[in-house]
Design a protein around this motif. Structure first.
Motif, PDB file in Angstrom:
ATOM      1  N   TYR B  25       0.840  -1.183   0.000  1.00  0.00           N
ATOM      2  CA  TYR B  25       0.000   0.000   0.000  1.00  0.00           C
ATOM      3  C   TYR B  25       0.877   1.236   0.000  1.00  0.00           C
ATOM      4  O   TYR B  25       2.079   1.162   0.265  1.00  0.00           O
ATOM      5  N   GLU B  26       0.273   2.378  -0.296  1.00  0.00           N
ATOM      6  CA  GLU B  26       1.011   3.634  -0.323  1.00  0.00           C
ATOM      7  C   GLU B  26       0.575   4.615   0.756  1.00  0.00           C
ATOM      8  O   GLU B  26       1.375   5.393   1.265  1.00  0.00           O
ATOM      9  N   ASN B  27      -0.716   4.579   1.082  1.00  0.00           N
ATOM     10  CA  ASN B  27      -1.259   5.597   1.975  1.00  0.00           C
ATOM     11  C   ASN B  27      -0.927   5.294   3.434  1.00  0.00           C
ATOM     12  O   ASN B  27      -1.437   4.345   4.023  1.00  0.00           O
ATOM     13  N   THR B  28      -0.069   6.116   4.025  1.00  0.00           N
ATOM     14  CA  THR B  28       0.342   5.869   5.412  1.00  0.00           C
ATOM     15  C   THR B  28      -0.752   6.200   6.417  1.00  0.00           C
ATOM     16  O   THR B  28      -0.598   5.957   7.604  1.00  0.00           O
ATOM     17  N   ALA B  29      -1.860   6.749   5.953  1.00  0.00           N
ATOM     18  CA  ALA B  29      -2.980   7.043   6.849  1.00  0.00           C
ATOM     19  C   ALA B  29      -3.843   5.811   7.109  1.00  0.00           C
ATOM     20  O   ALA B  29      -4.691   5.829   7.995  1.00  0.00           O
ATOM     21  N   PHE B  30      -3.639   4.744   6.360  1.00  0.00           N
ATOM     22  CA  PHE B  30      -4.400   3.519   6.608  1.00  0.00           C
ATOM     23  C   PHE B  30      -4.106   3.035   8.027  1.00  0.00           C
ATOM     24  O   PHE B  30      -2.956   3.021   8.464  1.00  0.00           O
ATOM     25  N   GLN B  72       4.220  -2.963   3.421  1.00  0.00           N
ATOM     26  CA  GLN B  72       3.835  -4.254   2.866  1.00  0.00           C
ATOM     27  C   GLN B  72       3.297  -5.142   3.974  1.00  0.00           C
ATOM     28  O   GLN B  72       3.701  -5.023   5.140  1.00  0.00           O
ATOM     29  N   PHE B  73       2.385  -6.024   3.608  1.00  0.00           N
ATOM     30  CA  PHE B  73       1.909  -7.009   4.556  1.00  0.00           C
ATOM     31  C   PHE B  73       1.545  -8.279   3.801  1.00  0.00           C
ATOM     32  O   PHE B  73       1.266  -8.240   2.601  1.00  0.00           O
ATOM     33  N   SER B  74       1.614  -9.381   4.509  1.00  0.00           N
ATOM     34  CA  SER B  74       1.397 -10.652   3.836  1.00  0.00           C
ATOM     35  C   SER B  74       0.606 -11.603   4.727  1.00  0.00           C
ATOM     36  O   SER B  74       0.604 -11.471   5.956  1.00  0.00           O
ATOM     37  N   LEU B  75      -0.051 -12.529   4.062  1.00  0.00           N
ATOM     38  CA  LEU B  75      -0.800 -13.591   4.746  1.00  0.00           C
ATOM     39  C   LEU B  75      -0.086 -14.908   4.507  1.00  0.00           C
ATOM     40  O   LEU B  75       0.228 -15.244   3.357  1.00  0.00           O
ATOM     41  N   HIS B  76       0.179 -15.621   5.586  1.00  0.00           N
ATOM     42  CA  HIS B  76       0.791 -16.942   5.497  1.00  0.00           C
ATOM     43  C   HIS B  76      -0.218 -17.953   6.017  1.00  0.00           C
ATOM     44  O   HIS B  76      -0.752 -17.783   7.140  1.00  0.00           O
ATOM     45  N   ILE B  77      -0.468 -18.972   5.224  1.00  0.00           N
ATOM     46  CA  ILE B  77      -1.344 -20.063   5.660  1.00  0.00           C
ATOM     47  C   ILE B  77      -0.467 -21.290   5.798  1.00  0.00           C
ATOM     48  O   ILE B  77       0.055 -21.822   4.809  1.00  0.00           O
ATOM     49  N   MET B  78      -0.274 -21.718   7.024  1.00  0.00           N
ATOM     50  CA  MET B  78       0.548 -22.891   7.302  1.00  0.00           C
ATOM     51  C   MET B  78      -0.289 -24.151   7.140  1.00  0.00           C
ATOM     52  O   MET B  78      -1.502 -24.127   7.335  1.00  0.00           O
ATOM     53  N   TYR B  88      -8.796 -14.884  -1.622  1.00  0.00           N
ATOM     54  CA  TYR B  88      -8.368 -14.093  -0.480  1.00  0.00           C
ATOM     55  C   TYR B  88      -8.126 -12.653  -0.912  1.00  0.00           C
ATOM     56  O   TYR B  88      -7.484 -12.396  -1.940  1.00  0.00           O
ATOM     57  N   PHE B  89      -8.667 -11.745  -0.127  1.00  0.00           N
ATOM     58  CA  PHE B  89      -8.492 -10.323  -0.401  1.00  0.00           C
ATOM     59  C   PHE B  89      -7.786  -9.670   0.774  1.00  0.00           C
ATOM     60  O   PHE B  89      -8.210  -9.834   1.926  1.00  0.00           O
ATOM     61  N   CYS B  90      -6.746  -8.909   0.494  1.00  0.00           N
ATOM     62  CA  CYS B  90      -6.207  -8.044   1.526  1.00  0.00           C
ATOM     63  C   CYS B  90      -6.949  -6.720   1.427  1.00  0.00           C
ATOM     64  O   CYS B  90      -7.563  -6.406   0.400  1.00  0.00           O
ATOM     65  N   ALA B  91      -6.922  -5.958   2.496  1.00  0.00           N
ATOM     66  CA  ALA B  91      -7.613  -4.677   2.491  1.00  0.00           C
ATOM     67  C   ALA B  91      -6.919  -3.737   3.464  1.00  0.00           C
ATOM     68  O   ALA B  91      -6.129  -4.161   4.323  1.00  0.00           O
ATOM     69  N   ALA B  92      -7.216  -2.471   3.310  1.00  0.00           N
ATOM     70  CA  ALA B  92      -6.703  -1.453   4.212  1.00  0.00           C
ATOM     71  C   ALA B  92      -7.822  -0.468   4.479  1.00  0.00           C
ATOM     72  O   ALA B  92      -8.572  -0.115   3.565  1.00  0.00           O
ATOM     73  N   LYS B  93      -7.926  -0.060   5.739  1.00  0.00           N
ATOM     74  CA  LYS B  93      -9.002   0.843   6.117  1.00  0.00           C
ATOM     75  C   LYS B  93      -8.502   2.272   6.161  1.00  0.00           C
ATOM     76  O   LYS B  93      -7.485   2.580   6.795  1.00  0.00           O
ATOM     77  N   GLY B  94      -9.249   3.120   5.446  1.00  0.00           N
ATOM     78  CA  GLY B  94      -8.993   4.555   5.491  1.00  0.00           C
ATOM     79  C   GLY B  94     -10.322   5.231   5.760  1.00  0.00           C
ATOM     80  O   GLY B  94     -11.248   5.109   4.963  1.00  0.00           O
ATOM     81  N   GLY B  95     -10.451   5.931   6.870  1.00  0.00           N
ATOM     82  CA  GLY B  95     -11.743   6.503   7.228  1.00  0.00           C
ATOM     83  C   GLY B  95     -12.729   5.385   7.520  1.00  0.00           C
ATOM     84  O   GLY B  95     -12.401   4.448   8.245  1.00  0.00           O
ATOM     85  N   ASN B  96     -13.903   5.446   6.920  1.00  0.00           N
ATOM     86  CA  ASN B  96     -14.919   4.422   7.150  1.00  0.00           C
ATOM     87  C   ASN B  96     -15.037   3.444   5.996  1.00  0.00           C
ATOM     88  O   ASN B  96     -15.987   2.675   5.940  1.00  0.00           O
ATOM     89  N   GLN B  97     -14.117   3.465   5.073  1.00  0.00           N
ATOM     90  CA  GLN B  97     -14.188   2.527   3.974  1.00  0.00           C
ATOM     91  C   GLN B  97     -12.925   1.692   3.895  1.00  0.00           C
ATOM     92  O   GLN B  97     -11.885   2.062   4.413  1.00  0.00           O
TER      93      GLN B  97
END
Lengths: 117, 110
Positions: B25-30, B72-78, B88-97
Motif C-alpha cells: 500500500y502507499e497511503n500511510t494514513a491507513f 507491505q503485509f502478507s498472509l501466510h497459511i501454514m 483471499y483479499f487483503c484490504a486497508a481501512k482509510g476513514g470508514n471505507q
C-alpha cells in the motif's frame, strides 16, 4: 442473527435497461455500505449510509447509479440505464455504529452478480 | 488508482504446504489491515486483521506479517488444507471505507 441479505443473487439485463438491487442489512446495523467488484479487479467502495443518510458517496461511478435507504432499514441501488461496464458483483455490507473501526462487525452479503449484455 | 496491490493473482499449493499472499500500500494514513476469505457464492468474510503498530499476528494456521517501513503485509497459511481453497483479499481501512486488493485465488491440491 440473520446475515446481510441481497437479492437478486443474479441479474442479466440488456444494455439500456434498468435494474434495482436490494440489500437487507443485519437488524440494528446503522451503517450500510455498497461495494462492487468488476471481474478480476479489486472490490471497490461505492457508498456508505448511516441510517437513512448518505455519509459518503465518493465511490459512485456516475449519475446512472442511485442509492436509497428509506427509513434506515433496507437499501436499494438502481442502475438506469445500465451499460456494459456496469457488469460485476455488487456487495452490500453492514455494521453497528462504532464497530467499523475493527472490521469484525462489518458483515458482507453474498452479492448480486449483474451481467449487462 | 489502485490503493492496495495484491499478488499473486492465483496460487496452487500442495496440501500441507505454506501459502503466501502479498500486499502493498502507499497511503500511510491507513490504520487497519484485514484479510478476507471468500468462497464461491458467498460474500467476503473477515479472516484475520492487524494494526500497523504490530509486526505479526497469528491465529491458528493463519499469520499476518506486517512491515510498516516497507508498506507491505502478507498472509501466510501454514499446513494448507483443501478447505482453504478460496479467494483471499487483503484490504486497508482509510476513514470508514476499506480499500481492497484484486484478490488471490488459492487452490490447495490434496
Amino acid at each position: 442473527e440473520a446475515g446481510v441479505t441481497q437479492f437478486p443473487s443474479h441479474s442479466v439485463i440488456e444494455k439500456g435497461q434498468t435494474v434495482t438491487l436490494r440489500c437487507d442489512p443485519i437488524s440494528g446495523h446503522d451503517n450500510l455500505y455498497w461495494y462492487r467488484r468488476v471481474m478480476g479487479k479489486e472490490i471497490k467502495f461505492l457508498l456508505h449510509f448511516v441510517k437513512e443518510s448518505k455519509q459518503d458517496e465518493s465511490g459512485m461511478p456516475n449519475n446512472r447509479f442511485l442509492a436509497e435507504r428509506t427509513g434506515g432499514t433496507y437499501s436499494t441501488l438502481k442502475v438506469q440505464p445500465a451499460e456494459l461496464e456496469d457488469s460485476g458483483v455488487y456487495f452490500c455490507a453492514s455494521s453497528r455504529s462504532g464497530t467499523v473501526i475493527t472490521g469484525r462487525g462489518y458483515t458482507f452479503g453474498s452479492g448480486t452478480r449483474l451481467t449487462v449484455v | 488508482q489502485q490503493q492496495v496491490k495484491q499478488s499473486p493473482q492465483s496460487l496452487i499449493v500442495q496440501k500441507g504446504g505454506i501459502s503466501i499472499i502479498n500486499c502493498a500500500y502507499e497511503n500511510t494514513a491507513f490504520d487497519y489491515f484485514p484479510w478476507y476469505q471468500q468462497f464461491p457464492g458467498k460474500g467476503p468474510a473477515l479472516l484475520i486483521a492487524i494494526r500497523p503498530d504490530v509486526s505479526e499476528k497469528k491465529e491458528g494456521r493463519f499469520t499476518i506479517s506486517f512491515n510498516k517501513s516497507a508498506k507491505q503485509f502478507s498472509l501466510h497459511i501454514m499446513d494448507s488444507q483443501p478447505g482453504d481453497s478460496a479467494t483471499y483479499f487483503c484490504a486497508a481501512k482509510g476513514g470508514n471505507q476499506f480499500y481492497f486488493g484484486t484478490g488471490t485465488s488459492l487452490t490447495v491440491i490434496p
